[in-house]
Design an enzyme around this catalytic site. Sequence first.
Site, PDB file in Angstrom:
ATOM      1  N   CYS A 271       0.830  -1.200   0.000  1.00  0.00           N
ATOM      2  CA  CYS A 271       0.000   0.000   0.000  1.00  0.00           C
ATOM      3  C   CYS A 271       0.873   1.262   0.000  1.00  0.00           C
ATOM      4  O   CYS A 271       1.499   1.576  -1.002  1.00  0.00           O
ATOM      5  CB  CYS A 271      -0.971  -0.040   1.174  1.00  0.00           C
ATOM      6  N   HIS A 364      -3.539  -5.261   0.434  1.00  0.00           N
ATOM      7  CA  HIS A 364      -3.279  -5.739   1.789  1.00  0.00           C
ATOM      8  C   HIS A 364      -3.308  -7.267   1.851  1.00  0.00           C
ATOM      9  O   HIS A 364      -4.375  -7.862   1.995  1.00  0.00           O
ATOM     10  CB  HIS A 364      -4.332  -5.185   2.752  1.00  0.00           C
ATOM     11  N   GLU A 366      -2.445  -9.142   4.262  1.00  0.00           N
ATOM     12  CA  GLU A 366      -2.850  -9.645   5.592  1.00  0.00           C
ATOM     13  C   GLU A 366      -4.358  -9.803   5.674  1.00  0.00           C
ATOM     14  O   GLU A 366      -4.874 -10.639   6.402  1.00  0.00           O
ATOM     15  CB  GLU A 366      -2.332  -8.721   6.698  1.00  0.00           C
TER      16      GLU A 366
END
Length: 411
Positions: A271, A364, A366
């Site tokens: 990001c 992202h 995660e």
Amino acid sequence: MTVTDETNPSTSAAVLILEDGRTFRGRSYGATGTALGEAVFATGMTGYQETITDPSYDRQLVVQTAPHIGNTGVNDEDAESRRIWVAGYIVRDAARRPSNWRSQRSLDEELVAQGVVGIQGVDTRAITRHLREHKTMKAGIFSGGAAARPEQELLAEVRAAAPMEGARLAEEVSVDKAYVVEPNDHGWEGEPKFTIAALDLGIKAMTPHRFAERGVRVHVLPATATLEDVLAVKPDGVFMSNGPGDPATADAQVGLLREVLDARLPFFGICFGNQILGRALGFGTYKLRYGHRGINQPVMDRRTGKVEITSQNHGFAVDAPKDGAVQAPEARFGRVEVSHTSLNDDVVEGLACLDIPAFSVQYHPEAAAGPHDSAYLFDRFIDLMAATKERPGSTDAADVSKATIDAKEEN
């Protein structure tokens, strides 16, 4: 910016005013008062607690496109950071009471406790369509006594607020002191496989967790960390996180990353970290019309043709050529290629360096809450660190640290 008062939120009128004068009236949600920021929309159907605690939403008024919000309440485990970061919250149908075995309190109660001004009972579909057609813009939520003021006064206050362009926010959301996330605390048995230095530019809690569960010790460092701070932890690799604000303001982090790349330490960014890698390589960045925010964003891996459904939250992007490998404008870093692109609007979603150990993505991996298509990127970074250590002629972190610092002192 948020200013709260003591008006009862259950009975207060509220109004949302956009920078172009479009007005939506509803009822107060959470704290009452005034909230100013950039109005953006998030398309996730789940994960509202993770959304509001994502530091990348600092100084933004978040419109939830999913109509029913708050039904699972709030708990102490799912927050992605130490507090709620959204400047204001905009929902259509707020749950009257939560219904979930993990719920510890209602979302309304949590917003009140943290002083976050919101509005409910507005047409979030109409707001989203307006932002898509006219771009994200400054806005204000006014409730309680503030909502009774003349609309022209409120509009003038909105227009006087600071824009997102030129906003330097990573230092605002970052931790003040470094901390360590140990693999053994996240299910890993045995000694850590690698150690990384992770620059917190607005890091989400799940990111070091994903590293730790793979056997990686994570030293989370403040956004103001220097090369000496990074090298002091003797890292096998360096990571830069997501975060808010305009990447054009991140000169300090860009300078740090160039030093990391010069030292040939493996690098992975997500990001905001992707935008910083782009700038470090010499590319520019620009503001998107309305950004990508949600957990359903399709991305194409240009090298494999595989499509990933990704979690994203960004309003800026890297301006890099998408016609194959090119020489980086900062020539000492060799060749680079755009590795991923958005299937919605062809925005650059990833960079891969071909002559130095560095890569990044705009999304992202995660992904809390979901999807998990991109979790392999953590393994890719581990493989990169392993390959770098095994490469003939490579040096360990201690040697890199000493050589790099000595070179800086000589210059």
